[in-house]
Design an enzyme around this catalytic site. Structure first.
Site, PDB file in Angstrom:
ATOM      1  N   SER A 245     -13.666  -2.955  -2.852  1.00 15.98           N
ATOM      2  CA  SER A 245     -13.976  -1.781  -3.683  1.00 15.98           C
ATOM      3  C   SER A 245     -14.597  -2.232  -4.993  1.00 15.98           C
ATOM      4  CB  SER A 245     -12.704  -0.985  -3.972  1.00 15.98           C
ATOM      5  OG  SER A 245     -12.937   0.029  -4.924  1.00 15.98           O
TER       6      SER A 245
ATOM      7  N   ASN B 262      -9.185  -2.770   6.977  1.00  7.28           N
ATOM      8  CA  ASN B 262      -9.562  -1.506   6.345  1.00  7.28           C
ATOM      9  C   ASN B 262      -8.428  -0.838   5.572  1.00  7.28           C
ATOM     10  OD1 ASN B 262     -11.084   1.300   6.306  1.00  7.28           O
ATOM     11  ND2 ASN B 262      -9.131   1.674   7.365  1.00  7.28           N
TER      12      ASN B 262
ATOM     13  N   GLY C 235      -8.418   8.492   6.752  1.00  4.40           N
ATOM     14  CA  GLY C 235      -9.575   8.330   5.881  1.00  4.40           C
ATOM     15  C   GLY C 235     -10.783   7.786   6.615  1.00  4.40           C
TER      16      GLY C 235
ATOM     17  N   TYR D 209       2.482  -4.947 -15.418  1.00  9.07           N
ATOM     18  CA  TYR D 209       2.003  -4.137 -14.295  1.00  9.07           C
ATOM     19  C   TYR D 209       1.343  -2.860 -14.788  1.00  9.07           C
ATOM     20  CZ  TYR D 209       1.942  -1.237 -10.079  1.00  9.07           C
ATOM     21  OH  TYR D 209       1.544  -0.435  -9.037  1.00  9.07           O
TER      22      TYR D 209
END
Length: 366
Positions: free
Chosen positions: A204, A154, A67, A223
């Site tokens: 993010s 990352n 990515g 969850y």
């Protein structure tokens, strides 16, 4: 004639600002465009617009090679830095290394004054979900390189359908995206460049998806795939801010100027989506994503390479922006720090002590 003269003067006086506006970074800027933008701010060719370690061919450590990680590595290497690539899949890491070597500009390969590209990409095995692996990799890196100039946390996983635990018994998204990076950072911290070091956490905008109770970091009570992912990304931001606070408390008196920053890379079509939707719906991801890989790496490159970045800040599109109020909570960031440090201790891992703040010299009364 006077009108023409006036228009000419107007053009001459406004041209610099027009050019500047054209080169401003935005949502569609790529990692390479960020690098070229920083170069454009360097008329004396002394790389004064770059972090000092860039011009010195410093060493960066990055987790993940797929990515946006691959684009980040490529740009750092092209800038002359040595990059230690920490990956779980060493074969894929070496394949990336070979592809980057083939892409290196011919003139750069011919430069003899700095190490050749093949000597500036080091693939290191590390599994962020296995704390023993993180410890072994960190020890190897410190022994091999001594000083680390830039750490880019990352790598990550996203929206696992079912709650899964790591080898160490930690919820997998929280363990991989936050705990593993917290541990790696703390282990490398004594070896970070004390004058100009940089620690970058790829967070993010998905931190907005974190759901109450926020202190249930491992989603033990309930969850949901995106809720757990949101908590791990919220943790990235809180960790960044608390780390900066710790650095300021324990290191700054000794002249340390390490900066901790985090960022939102954008919504990117990348391998992260593999767990979120069935394979036959993967093309739909392209409609959701607003950036390609090259654009997704732009803000990481800006935070890693620009001289002037704001410590403890959250970046989006190469500019400081505000995360949610929750992500700026002093109470929550301190609680997360204590929770993570205690969790690591419970799992049997010892952390280096934070450097004690230097005491002021006593004032002479003579």
């Amino acid at each position: 004639m006077k009108v023409l003269h006036s228009l000419t003067l107007l053009l001459i006086t406004t041209l610099p600002s027009i050019i500047s506006a054209m080169t401003l970074l935005g949502p569609k800027s790529t990692a390479n465009q960020v690098y070229n933008y920083l170069l454009s701010l360097d008329p004396n060719h002394d790389q004064s617009s770059f972090a000092p370690y860039v011009q010195n061919g410093g060493t960066a450590v990055i987790t993940g090679s797929s990515g946006i990680g691959g684009e980040t590595i490529k740009t750092l290497v092209n800038a002359g830095m040595t990059v230690v690539v920490c990956v779980r899949n060493v074969k894929a890491g070496n394949e990336l290394k070979q592809s980057l070597l083939m892409d290196q500009p011919q003139q750069q390969q011919q430069q003899q004054q700095q190490p050749q590209p093949q000597d500036r990409i080091d693939v290191q095995y590390m599994d962020l979900s296995d704390l023993s692996s993180v410890q072994e990799a960190a020890n190897t890196i410190c022994e091999k390189y001594g000083t680390i100039d830039c750490l880019i946390n990352n790598a990550g996983i996203m929206a696992l359908k079912q709650r899964t635990e790591s080898k160490d018994g930690i919820e997998l998204q929280f363990g991989t995206n936050h705990v593993g990076h917290h541990f790696l950072t703390r282990l490398l911290l004594p070896n970070m460049n004390q004058e100009h070091g940089r620690i970058i956490n790829v967070a993010s905008t998905a931190h907005t998806m974190a759901r109450e109770p926020l202190t249930d970091w491992e989603s033990k009570d309930s969850y949901s795939p995106w809720g757990a992912y949101g908590k791990s990304k919220l943790a990235n931001i809180l960790f960044t801010k608390q780390l900066q606070s710790e650095l300021d408390d324990y290191y700054s008196a000794d002249g340390c100027a390490i900066k901790s920053v985090c960022l939102h890379p954008g919504v990117i079509k990348s391998p992260l989506w593999k767990h979120t939707v069935p394979w036959f719906l993967q093309p739909v991801v392209g409609l959701i994503a607003n950036k390609n890989l090259e654009q997704g790496a732009a803000t990481t490159i800006y935070c890693a390479m620009a001289r002037l970045v704001e410590k403890g800040a959250y970046y989006d599109n190469c500019a400081v922006t505000e995360p949610t109020a929750t992500a700026q909570s002093d109470k929550l960031r301190m609680e997360l720090w204590e929770y993570t440090e205690s969790l690591l201790a419970q799992k049997g891992f010892q952390l280096p002590k934070m450097q004690e703040k230097a005491k002021a010299a006593p004032v002479s009364t003579e």
